[in-house]
Design a protein around this motif. Structure first.
Motif, PDB file in Angstrom:
ATOM      1  N   ARG A  83       1.945  19.593 -16.596  1.00  0.00           N
ATOM      2  CA  ARG A  83       0.862  19.445 -17.576  1.00  0.00           C
ATOM      3  C   ARG A  83       0.254  18.056 -17.485  1.00  0.00           C
ATOM      4  O   ARG A  83      -0.982  17.905 -17.437  1.00  0.00           O
TER       5      ARG A  83
ATOM      6  N   GLU B 154      12.937  23.810 -17.304  1.00  0.00           N
ATOM      7  CA  GLU B 154      11.755  24.494 -17.824  1.00  0.00           C
ATOM      8  C   GLU B 154      10.892  23.539 -18.650  1.00  0.00           C
ATOM      9  O   GLU B 154       9.669  23.467 -18.482  1.00  0.00           O
TER      10      GLU B 154
ATOM     11  N   TYR C 278      -2.455  25.855 -19.769  1.00  0.00           N
ATOM     12  CA  TYR C 278      -2.349  25.381 -21.150  1.00  0.00           C
ATOM     13  C   TYR C 278      -3.375  24.292 -21.437  1.00  0.00           C
ATOM     14  O   TYR C 278      -3.939  24.207 -22.536  1.00  0.00           O
TER      15      TYR C 278
ATOM     16  N   PHE D 296       7.295  21.855 -17.135  1.00  0.00           N
ATOM     17  CA  PHE D 296       6.066  22.078 -17.906  1.00  0.00           C
ATOM     18  C   PHE D 296       5.404  20.746 -18.250  1.00  0.00           C
ATOM     19  O   PHE D 296       4.201  20.569 -18.067  1.00  0.00           O
TER      20      PHE D 296
ATOM     21  N   VAL E 222       6.047  28.472 -14.656  1.00  0.00           N
ATOM     22  CA  VAL E 222       5.973  27.359 -15.607  1.00  0.00           C
ATOM     23  C   VAL E 222       4.937  26.332 -15.143  1.00  0.00           C
ATOM     24  O   VAL E 222       4.129  25.835 -15.932  1.00  0.00           O
ATOM     25  N   SER E 223       4.928  26.038 -13.843  1.00  0.00           N
ATOM     26  CA  SER E 223       3.997  25.052 -13.292  1.00  0.00           C
ATOM     27  C   SER E 223       2.546  25.507 -13.449  1.00  0.00           C
ATOM     28  O   SER E 223       1.674  24.734 -13.855  1.00  0.00           O
TER      29      SER E 223
ATOM     30  N   ASN F 109       1.388  27.755 -15.597  1.00  0.00           N
ATOM     31  CA  ASN F 109       1.036  27.876 -17.010  1.00  0.00           C
ATOM     32  C   ASN F 109       0.850  26.526 -17.693  1.00  0.00           C
ATOM     33  O   ASN F 109       0.108  26.419 -18.672  1.00  0.00           O
ATOM     34  N   ALA F 110       1.496  25.493 -17.168  1.00  0.00           N
ATOM     35  CA  ALA F 110       1.296  24.143 -17.718  1.00  0.00           C
ATOM     36  C   ALA F 110      -0.148  23.698 -17.507  1.00  0.00           C
ATOM     37  O   ALA F 110      -0.750  23.056 -18.379  1.00  0.00           O
TER      38      ALA F 110
END
Length: 289
Positions: free
Chosen positions: A132, A124, A159, A128, A152-153, A155-156
């Motif tokens: 990111r 995780e 972000y 990320f 996770v990918s 949302n990175a």
């Protein structure tokens, strides 16, 4: 053209390569539909398919198109310049895509990220960070909008305020995974898109996930597998990537005895590119392209 292509997809099913044979044989999607309506059954081997021709009328297809227009759901077919360039190169690309957002970000060195839904804390954090940093370096991350590595990918990228692209194994109007509305909105707000080859109301099935995986692999020049046990669906995406001559990166497992990474280990043994951080991807493409 979208009317006739959509009608063929509705009759024969999304991802069915026979659609291309039909278009090639008759010369166009419109001519194919016309001949089917006249009773030509050479591509309709069973009664169920023959019944679908009369059931799936142009009136029904027009209603789907109008419904999409009201909800800002766009359509792009294989023969239009807006269609994703790399996806066009694979065997059996989707004839038509439903999408929300902007597809232009797929021109920014796209890379696919896949992995387990039951993600370990180590992966995780790593997924990320890698996604990111790749996003910060101008690469568009593509993933499957499921739990675990996929979310996770995405949302990175979000972000960092950068675009990401999600590929659905269901219709674009179907809430899967449940509660995905926030992720979908954030993808749009950051200049990305989510797409599906399925009609808007389609529920996810095992077959649709497999079809989704070929799109995941086909949209990018390479696929990163962050975590996968033996037999994981993520490895199907990796297989599609290899079949299309695309690159496969795998994160080495923290433990060779942990079955949650067993699938990744097998791919590394077979020559997948080891990935420890985002620089491994960037340097590979700098040196090879």
């Amino acid at each position: 053209m979208n009317r006739s292509l959509l009608r063929l997809v509705r009759i024969f099913g999304a991802g069915n390569p026979v659609i291309y044979k039909i278009i090639e044989y008759y010369g166009s999607a419109a001519d194919a539909c016309s001949e089917l309506d006249k009773g030509d059954i050479r591509f309709l081997p069973d009664k169920q398919l023959r019944e679908m021709v009369s059931f799936v009328s142009y009136d029904k297809i027009d209603k789907v198109i109008a419904w999409c227009e009201k909800r800002d759901i766009k359509l792009v077919n294989l023969y239009e310049k807006e269609y994703p360039r790399m996806l066009k190169e694979i065997y059996n690309p989707p004839v038509i895509l439903f999408y929300c957002g902007a597809l232009s970000c797929l021109e920014n060195s796209p890379i696919t990220a896949v992995g387990a839904r039951e993600i370990t804390p180590y992966i995780e954090k790593l997924a990320f960070r890698v996604c990111r940093d790749l996003s910060k370096n101008g690469m568009t991350i593509i993933s499957g909008m499921a739990r675990g590595v996929d979310s996770v990918s995405h949302n990175a990228c979000i972000y960092e305020g950068n675009p990401t692209v999600g590929v659905l194994a269901c219709g674009i109007n179907y809430d899967y995974p449940k509660g995905s509305g926030i992720l979908r909105r954030n993808i749009i707000l950051n200049g990305g898109a989510y797409i599906s080859e399925l009609f808007p109301e389609a529920e996810p099935t095992r077959e649709y996930f497999r079809g989704r995986n070929r799109i995941l692999a086909g949209l990018s020049k390479g696929t990163i597998v962050f975590q996968a046990g033996k037999g994981s669906g993520s490895l199907i995406t990796a297989d599609y990537a290899l079949e299309e001559g695309r690159d496969v990166f795998c994160v080495p497992p923290p433990s060779l005895l942990d079955r949650r990474y067993e699938g990744v280990s097998l791919y590394l043994e077979d020559g997948a590119i080891p990935l420890f951080n985002h620089d491994d991807v960037l340097e590979f493409y700098r040196n090879n392209y």
